[in-house]
Design an enzyme around this catalytic site. Structure first.
Site, PDB file in Angstrom:
ATOM      1  N   HIS A  36     106.136   2.717  69.867  1.00 50.54           N
ATOM      2  CA  HIS A  36     104.943   3.401  70.978  1.00 50.54           C
ATOM      3  C   HIS A  36     105.006   3.865  72.035  1.00 50.54           C
ATOM      4  O   HIS A  36     105.984   3.646  72.761  1.00 50.54           O
ATOM      5  CB  HIS A  36     103.664   2.639  71.069  1.00 50.54           C
ATOM      6  CG  HIS A  36     102.589   2.357  69.496  1.00 50.54           C
ATOM      7  ND1 HIS A  36     103.317   1.208  69.373  1.00 50.54           N
ATOM      8  CD2 HIS A  36     102.607   2.234  68.703  1.00 50.54           C
ATOM      9  CE1 HIS A  36     103.229   0.481  67.796  1.00 50.54           C
ATOM     10  NE2 HIS A  36     102.228   1.668  67.498  1.00 50.54           N
TER      11      HIS A  36
ATOM     12  N   ASP B 181     107.114  -3.863  73.005  1.00 44.71           N
ATOM     13  CA  ASP B 181     107.767  -2.673  72.312  1.00 44.71           C
ATOM     14  C   ASP B 181     108.219  -1.311  72.731  1.00 44.71           C
ATOM     15  O   ASP B 181     108.244  -0.355  74.028  1.00 44.71           O
ATOM     16  CB  ASP B 181     105.659  -1.660  72.289  1.00 44.71           C
ATOM     17  CG  ASP B 181     105.083  -0.683  71.754  1.00 44.71           C
ATOM     18  OD1 ASP B 181     106.171  -0.072  71.053  1.00 44.71           O
ATOM     19  OD2 ASP B 181     104.022  -1.092  71.547  1.00 44.71           O
TER      20      ASP B 181
ATOM     21  N   SER C 122      99.822   4.189  63.782  1.00 48.24           N
ATOM     22  CA  SER C 122      99.609   3.811  65.314  1.00 48.24           C
ATOM     23  C   SER C 122     100.090   4.640  66.185  1.00 48.24           C
ATOM     24  O   SER C 122      99.684   5.060  67.422  1.00 48.24           O
ATOM     25  CB  SER C 122      99.876   2.445  65.647  1.00 48.24           C
ATOM     26  OG  SER C 122     101.784   2.310  65.542  1.00 48.24           O
TER      27      SER C 122
END
Length: 457
Positions: free
Chosen positions: A437, A434, A179
């Protein structure tokens, strides 16, 4: 002027009866004219003084000692802003130029304040996956948008979408990996779309495989999901134990089969190797080890570092075998992104929040962890070894972003990975964060800034 003054003085002397002989007067006049000529030859009266050359560390010092500066200029909505314009040295590089960009080590440096607006509108770029659009999800502090990476011994040119698209004309660039590879690909699409429109021509159900085309340039950008690079099965379960399965002697044909049509591959993987996994050889017939599940499954505990190195090495060797033999590489490049650290303040799978800070770490303030350093080293070493093997017309390079990523705990989505992030807390459920990312715009845009300079070399 000088001659006029001299004549006035001579006249005064005559009035005072201190007359000079005519021959001496002519001699002095000639000396004066020679002096004036020399002044015009060697001195430019309009030239400004040379500006001082501040050191790289100066912005930090200025930030602490100077009075507060006005708030950064908000995003103006000008898609072709001055920040996106190609720098002077970039404008001189044509798509067919074989001249190498100046060698520069972008891996070490510091983040310095930058009051310019971000390079694209984070609430309008259609390529951004919902979880990375931090402003659209309610993040109101925008300080993380106003930093630029300053290498220690050189300068990093601003990203030029025009120059990148010129290089990408009639080419296909593929982002391969997990990702974070997808995060970087989305960043590139936002950066390039600020200059030229792109058309999404393929998307699978969950967005893990996507492809865009820039019709004006006959340029293609693809995303291939392959978190292990080799063939793998994600999140298997046996006797209540969840684990991944990696088949180390088999390749992931979902992207390997596309190699013939790829001119540049950007490979980013590593985080999934830290999850409990079982490893197989001999086409899946024999388990040869396990990471994080040895006790429950009666397998030999195996270092994920060794498995990661093996997967990278096998992948690069197979790319070279399929893609670079026989002189058909046509100057193709494989860029391996080094490990991008996370910033969880605790265990990521137990709801840990991100490290609480509103600014980047300064150089030397946050040391790189052992795991992150080892994962980075593996990529750097394996890229160098593959390139040294001398595959015909195929270049392997490491794009070293580990240090600069390690210094940006403020650049993650945190709770703003979805809209109304704190609604869960009001309902008694934990708020997810998160810290892996990157918000977009954000630090991940610098990955592509360095990628551009790397592929131009």
């Amino acid at each position: 002027m000088f001659t006029s003054n001299f004549l006035k003085t001579h006249q005064q002397l005559q009035n005072d009866k201190l007359l000079l002989p005519k021959r001496e007067f002519v001699t002095y006049a000639l000396y004066a004219l020679i002096a004036v000529a020399l002044l015009y030859l060697f001195v430019d009266p309009a030239a400004p003084a040379s500006p001082p050359n501040p050191s790289v560390a100066a912005p930090w010092i200025q930030e602490e000692l100077a009075p507060p500066s006005p708030p950064p200029t908000p995003y103006q909505g000008d898609e072709r802003s001055s920040r996106s314009s190609p720098p002077p040295q970039a404008q001189a590089v044509s798509s067919s130029s074989s001249a190498a960009a100046p060698t520069c080590d972008y891996s070490e440096g510091e983040w310095v304040p930058d009051s310019r607006p971000p390079p694209y509108n984070g609430t309008a770029c259609e390529a951004i996956k919902d979880g990375r659009s931090c402003m659209a999800n309610g993040r109101t502090d925008t300080g993380y948008l106003h930093w630029r990476w300053q290498p220690r011994r050189c300068d990093l040119p601003d990203f030029s979408p025009e120059l990148f698209l010129r290089w990408l004309t009639n080419k296909h660039m593929a982002f391969v990996g997990d990702s974070l590879a997808r995060n970087q690909a989305e960043s590139l699409m936002c950066l390039l779309s600020s200059w030229s429109p792109a058309e999404l021509v393929h998307r699978d159900s969950d967005g893990r495989f996507r492809r865009w085309v820039f019709r004006e340039h006959n340029a293609t950008v693809s995303i291939f999901w392959s978190p292990f690079l080799v063939r793998g099965a994600e999140k298997s379960e046996r006797d209540g134990v969840r684990f991944n399965e990696l088949f180390l002697d088999e390749f992931d044909e979902r992207w390997m089969s596309e190699l013939a049509g790829v001119d540049a591959a950007v490979v980013s993987a590593g985080q999934w190797f830290r999850i409990p996994s079982v490893y197989y050889h001999e086409h899946g017939g024999r388990a040869v080890g396990c990471y994080g599940c040895a006790a429950e499954m009666n397998h030999t505990e195996t270092s994920f570092f060794a498995v990661f190195r093996d997967a990278v090495r096998r992948t690069l060797a197979e790319v070279a075998r399929r893609h670079g033999g026989g002189g058909g590489g046509n100057g193709k490049v494989v860029a391996l992104m080094t490990f991008s650290p996370s910033h969880f303040d605790g265990e990521w799978n137990k709801g840990a929040p991100c490290t609480e800070t509103t600014r980047p770490y300064r150089e030397g303030e946050k040391e790189l962890g052992y795991t992150e350093a080892e994962m980075r080293k593996i990529v750097v070493q394996e890229a160098a070894a593959a390139n040294a093997a001398g595959t015909n017309n195929l270049r392997f390079v490491a794009v070293d972003v580990t240090a600069l990523a390690n210094m940006r705990p403020d650049g993650h989505p945190g709770p703003y990975m979805r809209k109304n992030p704190f609604a869960a807390a009001a309902e008694g459920r934990p708020v997810q964060h998160d810290c892996l990312h990157w918000c977009m715009p954000g630090p991940v845009d610098t990955f592509n800034q360095i990628l551009l300079q790397t592929i131009l070399r």
